[in-house]
Design a protein around this motif. Structure first.
Motif, PDB file in Angstrom:
ATOM      1  N   HIS A 236       2.322  12.637 -14.720  1.00  0.00           N
ATOM      2  CA  HIS A 236       1.216  13.544 -14.975  1.00  0.00           C
ATOM      3  C   HIS A 236      -0.077  13.060 -14.339  1.00  0.00           C
ATOM      4  N   GLU A 237      -0.200  11.728 -14.277  1.00  0.00           N
ATOM      5  CA  GLU A 237      -1.438  11.188 -13.725  1.00  0.00           C
ATOM      6  C   GLU A 237      -1.567  11.498 -12.231  1.00  0.00           C
ATOM      7  N   VAL A 238      -0.501  11.278 -11.513  1.00  0.00           N
ATOM      8  CA  VAL A 238      -0.592  11.464 -10.066  1.00  0.00           C
ATOM      9  C   VAL A 238       0.334  12.593  -9.638  1.00  0.00           C
ATOM     10  N   SER A 239      -0.168  13.763  -9.694  1.00  0.00           N
ATOM     11  CA  SER A 239       0.589  14.885  -9.163  1.00  0.00           C
ATOM     12  C   SER A 239      -0.403  15.982  -8.817  1.00  0.00           C
ATOM     13  N   GLY A 240       0.048  16.937  -8.083  1.00  0.00           N
ATOM     14  CA  GLY A 240      -0.860  18.028  -7.732  1.00  0.00           C
ATOM     15  C   GLY A 240      -1.277  17.937  -6.291  1.00  0.00           C
ATOM     16  N   GLY A 241      -0.441  18.423  -5.384  1.00  0.00           N
ATOM     17  CA  GLY A 241      -0.814  18.541  -3.986  1.00  0.00           C
ATOM     18  C   GLY A 241      -0.704  17.278  -3.171  1.00  0.00           C
ATOM     19  N   VAL A 242      -0.057  16.263  -3.692  1.00  0.00           N
ATOM     20  CA  VAL A 242       0.077  15.028  -2.910  1.00  0.00           C
ATOM     21  C   VAL A 242       1.409  15.036  -2.167  1.00  0.00           C
ATOM     22  N   THR A 243       1.355  14.791  -0.874  1.00  0.00           N
ATOM     23  CA  THR A 243       2.596  14.775  -0.086  1.00  0.00           C
ATOM     24  C   THR A 243       3.053  13.336   0.144  1.00  0.00           C
ATOM     25  N   LEU A 244       4.277  13.205   0.596  1.00  0.00           N
ATOM     26  CA  LEU A 244       4.824  11.864   0.872  1.00  0.00           C
ATOM     27  C   LEU A 244       3.989  11.157   1.946  1.00  0.00           C
ATOM     28  N   GLU A 245       3.587  11.914   2.952  1.00  0.00           N
ATOM     29  CA  GLU A 245       2.802  11.332   4.054  1.00  0.00           C
ATOM     30  C   GLU A 245       1.474  10.774   3.533  1.00  0.00           C
ATOM     31  N   GLN A 246       0.850  11.550   2.636  1.00  0.00           N
ATOM     32  CA  GLN A 246      -0.422  11.090   2.064  1.00  0.00           C
ATOM     33  C   GLN A 246      -0.200   9.837   1.215  1.00  0.00           C
TER      34      GLN A 246
ATOM     35  N   MET B 141      19.134 -13.665   1.644  1.00  0.00           N
ATOM     36  CA  MET B 141      19.501 -14.118   0.303  1.00  0.00           C
ATOM     37  C   MET B 141      18.297 -14.541  -0.544  1.00  0.00           C
ATOM     38  N   ARG B 142      17.225 -14.889   0.095  1.00  0.00           N
ATOM     39  CA  ARG B 142      16.080 -15.347  -0.717  1.00  0.00           C
ATOM     40  C   ARG B 142      14.825 -14.578  -0.287  1.00  0.00           C
ATOM     41  N   ARG B 143      14.622 -13.472  -0.951  1.00  0.00           N
ATOM     42  CA  ARG B 143      13.484 -12.653  -0.566  1.00  0.00           C
ATOM     43  C   ARG B 143      12.465 -12.591  -1.696  1.00  0.00           C
ATOM     44  N   PHE B 144      11.217 -12.822  -1.324  1.00  0.00           N
ATOM     45  CA  PHE B 144      10.129 -12.733  -2.290  1.00  0.00           C
ATOM     46  C   PHE B 144       9.129 -11.722  -1.760  1.00  0.00           C
ATOM     47  N   PHE B 145       8.528 -11.014  -2.671  1.00  0.00           N
ATOM     48  CA  PHE B 145       7.520 -10.037  -2.247  1.00  0.00           C
ATOM     49  C   PHE B 145       6.134 -10.501  -2.691  1.00  0.00           C
ATOM     50  N   SER B 146       5.199 -10.324  -1.829  1.00  0.00           N
ATOM     51  CA  SER B 146       3.807 -10.545  -2.248  1.00  0.00           C
ATOM     52  C   SER B 146       2.951  -9.572  -1.446  1.00  0.00           C
ATOM     53  N   PHE B 147       2.109  -8.861  -2.157  1.00  0.00           N
ATOM     54  CA  PHE B 147       1.391  -7.757  -1.517  1.00  0.00           C
ATOM     55  C   PHE B 147      -0.122  -7.992  -1.473  1.00  0.00           C
ATOM     56  N   GLU B 148      -0.707  -7.400  -0.474  1.00  0.00           N
ATOM     57  CA  GLU B 148      -2.170  -7.354  -0.383  1.00  0.00           C
ATOM     58  C   GLU B 148      -2.673  -6.405  -1.465  1.00  0.00           C
ATOM     59  N   THR B 149      -3.868  -6.687  -1.953  1.00  0.00           N
ATOM     60  CA  THR B 149      -4.436  -5.707  -2.880  1.00  0.00           C
ATOM     61  C   THR B 149      -4.997  -4.541  -2.069  1.00  0.00           C
ATOM     62  N   ILE B 150      -4.921  -3.371  -2.655  1.00  0.00           N
ATOM     63  CA  ILE B 150      -5.398  -2.184  -1.935  1.00  0.00           C
ATOM     64  C   ILE B 150      -6.926  -2.193  -1.882  1.00  0.00           C
ATOM     65  N   ASN B 151      -7.420  -1.972  -0.710  1.00  0.00           N
ATOM     66  CA  ASN B 151      -8.861  -1.812  -0.541  1.00  0.00           C
ATOM     67  C   ASN B 151      -9.185  -0.363  -0.917  1.00  0.00           C
ATOM     68  N   GLU B 152      -9.805  -0.201  -2.081  1.00  0.00           N
ATOM     69  CA  GLU B 152     -10.000   1.158  -2.612  1.00  0.00           C
ATOM     70  C   GLU B 152     -10.815   2.058  -1.690  1.00  0.00           C
ATOM     71  N   GLU B 153     -11.755   1.419  -0.985  1.00  0.00           N
ATOM     72  CA  GLU B 153     -12.599   2.226  -0.082  1.00  0.00           C
ATOM     73  C   GLU B 153     -11.774   2.820   1.062  1.00  0.00           C
ATOM     74  N   MET B 154     -10.671   2.142   1.346  1.00  0.00           N
ATOM     75  CA  MET B 154      -9.853   2.616   2.463  1.00  0.00           C
ATOM     76  C   MET B 154      -8.690   3.505   2.021  1.00  0.00           C
ATOM     77  N   ALA B 155      -8.513   3.626   0.731  1.00  0.00           N
ATOM     78  CA  ALA B 155      -7.414   4.466   0.239  1.00  0.00           C
ATOM     79  C   ALA B 155      -7.683   5.919   0.603  1.00  0.00           C
ATOM     80  N   PRO B 156      -6.633   6.666   0.911  1.00  0.00           N
ATOM     81  CA  PRO B 156      -6.836   8.058   1.326  1.00  0.00           C
ATOM     82  C   PRO B 156      -7.569   8.864   0.258  1.00  0.00           C
ATOM     83  N   GLY B 157      -8.538   9.653   0.720  1.00  0.00           N
ATOM     84  CA  GLY B 157      -9.395  10.416  -0.194  1.00  0.00           C
ATOM     85  C   GLY B 157      -8.614  11.313  -1.133  1.00  0.00           C
ATOM     86  N   GLU B 158      -7.566  11.976  -0.595  1.00  0.00           N
ATOM     87  CA  GLU B 158      -6.840  12.939  -1.425  1.00  0.00           C
ATOM     88  C   GLU B 158      -6.129  12.260  -2.593  1.00  0.00           C
ATOM     89  N   ILE B 159      -5.679  11.034  -2.358  1.00  0.00           N
ATOM     90  CA  ILE B 159      -4.996  10.310  -3.443  1.00  0.00           C
ATOM     91  C   ILE B 159      -6.018   9.920  -4.510  1.00  0.00           C
TER      92      ILE B 159
END
Lengths: 178, 212
Positions: free
Chosen positions: A9-19, B112-130
């Motif tokens: 519910h939090e993240v839905s509404g017009g979001v595509t896989l590409e986005q 056989m030995r895989r570990f994941f470690s991720f960068e933190t998301i830079n919020e300013e760069m996150a896509p606007g629509e998301i």
């Protein structure tokens, strides 16, 4: 399960896989990461250049020593004798640093002479002898010539690296050392 | 963001635009200088491509520390092989190929030995629509929501095979064209399209709850 439903519910509404995938572009390291990265890369490149030089010399001697050619040993002996003579002459007739003091002018004049006036080898030798008049001229030109090979950057790189390590407290930076 | 759209623009099909052509020419000039022994030119190339190369390797391996090491290794490999670069492909295609091969062979070795470690998301760069969607749907902490989304996204990407993941990374994240990906991965354009189609279907299924 409940948490998953909340997310839906939090993240839905017009979001595509590409986005959604574009969020991955925002996972980027900061400037301090790149400073460490540059330092690490610098060290790896330095090590590669040094290893290449070493293995080049090692391979040369391996080829000569393991060669079945009857000329191999005489060639090696000749090289060693020539090297010994060069060392003796280097210490005997004038300080080596002097040879390095005016390298650019000399190479330029030699190159200019060979290109412009004399395509022939004779003229080149005459020009060479006339250009300095000292006994150490050949050695100068030979050493400068070797710096002008395609691998010269590596030589200079190692020299610069050593200089920067000893001269500036071991701090290496990409811009400085090249 | 513009960086990625430029990459897509320069790479799309054979129609390399004027800006892309200038970039290719610049690279070739720099490569020629490195081949002539001018090490400073390699420094320029490194700085120009390090972010993109890191991003490719990071998104394939999903481990930031490994990615840093492998990016350095890729540049060292490029440096040692540069004398053999004949300019038959553009420099960045050649460099990307080295990066992809470095990442894929690392994955093969460390299956056989895989570990994941991720960068933190830079919020300013996150896509606007998301970000907008997050704001509309919830008044909660954006960072936490983005982090959760990132986790799910990475989980879904990890379920793909390395080759499928690589195609998604190069197309959707790096913005390269089909033809260029085919060149980088030594495969046909058709294979790239089919891998992309299959991978996206898988991702759609895994991320269904996040998609409208």
């Amino acid at each position: 399960m409940k948490k998953r439903r909340e997310s839906r519910h939090e993240v839905s509404g017009g979001v595509t896989l590409e986005q959604l995938l574009r969020v991955k572009r925002a996972e980027r390291p900061g400037p301090e990461f790149w400073a460490d990265f540059d330092r690490g890369l610098q060290q790896k490149l330095f090590k590669t250049v040094v290893d290449r030089r070493r293995s080049g010399v090692r391979n040369f001697f391996r080829i000569v020593l393991h060669s079945r050619s009857t000329y191999a040993m005489p060639i090696l002996a000749a090289i060693m004798v020539a090297f010994g003579i060069a060392l003796n002459r280097g210490s005997g007739d004038g300080p080596l640093p002097q040879a390095v003091t005016a390298p650019v002018d000399m190479v330029v004049s030699v190159e200019a002479n060979t290109r412009a006036s004399s395509p022939g080898a004779e003229r080149f030798v005459v020009d060479l002898l006339n250009s300095g008049g000292e006994s150490g001229n050949f050695r100068k030109v030979m050493s400068l010539g070797s710096i002008n090979t395609p691998d010269a950057g590596s030589t200079r790189y190692v020299a610069d690296q050593l200089g920067s390590v000893t001269g500036r407290g071991g701090v290496l930076s990409m811009g400085d050392s090249f | 963001m513009g960086e990625w759209s430029n990459a897509r623009a320069t790479s799309e099909a054979a129609g390399i635009g004027a800006a892309g052509q200038v970039q290719v020419d610049d690279d070739l000039a720099l490569v020629a200088r490195v081949q002539a022994g001018e090490m400073a030119a390699f420094d320029v190339l490194t700085r120009k491509y390090r972010e993109r190369i890191f991003s490719i390797i990071y998104n394939i391996t999903s481990n930031r520390e490994d990615a840093a090491d492998l990016t350095q290794d890729a540049f060292v490999r490029a440096f040692t092989s540069l004398s053999r670069f004949k300019g038959q492909s553009s420099f960045f295609t050649w460099l990307y190929r080295i990066a992809v091969n470095t990442a894929l062979s690392h994955l093969k070795k460390s299956r056989m030995r895989r570990f994941f470690s991720f960068e933190t998301i830079n919020e300013e760069m996150a896509p606007g629509e998301i970000v907008d969607t997050l704001s509309q749907k919830s008044a909660g902490d954006h960072s936490a929501q983005l982090a959760e989304l990132q986790e799910k996204l990475n989980e879904a990407l990890q379920k793909l095979s390395p080759k499928h993941r690589t195609v998604v990374v190069l197309f959707e994240i790096e913005g390269l064209g089909h033809q260029e990906i085919a060149e980088i991965m030594h495969t046909s354009e058709g294979t790239v399209r089919s891998r992309l189609h299959y991978a996206k279907q898988q991702l759609q299924a895994d991320l269904q709850s996040y998609l409208s």
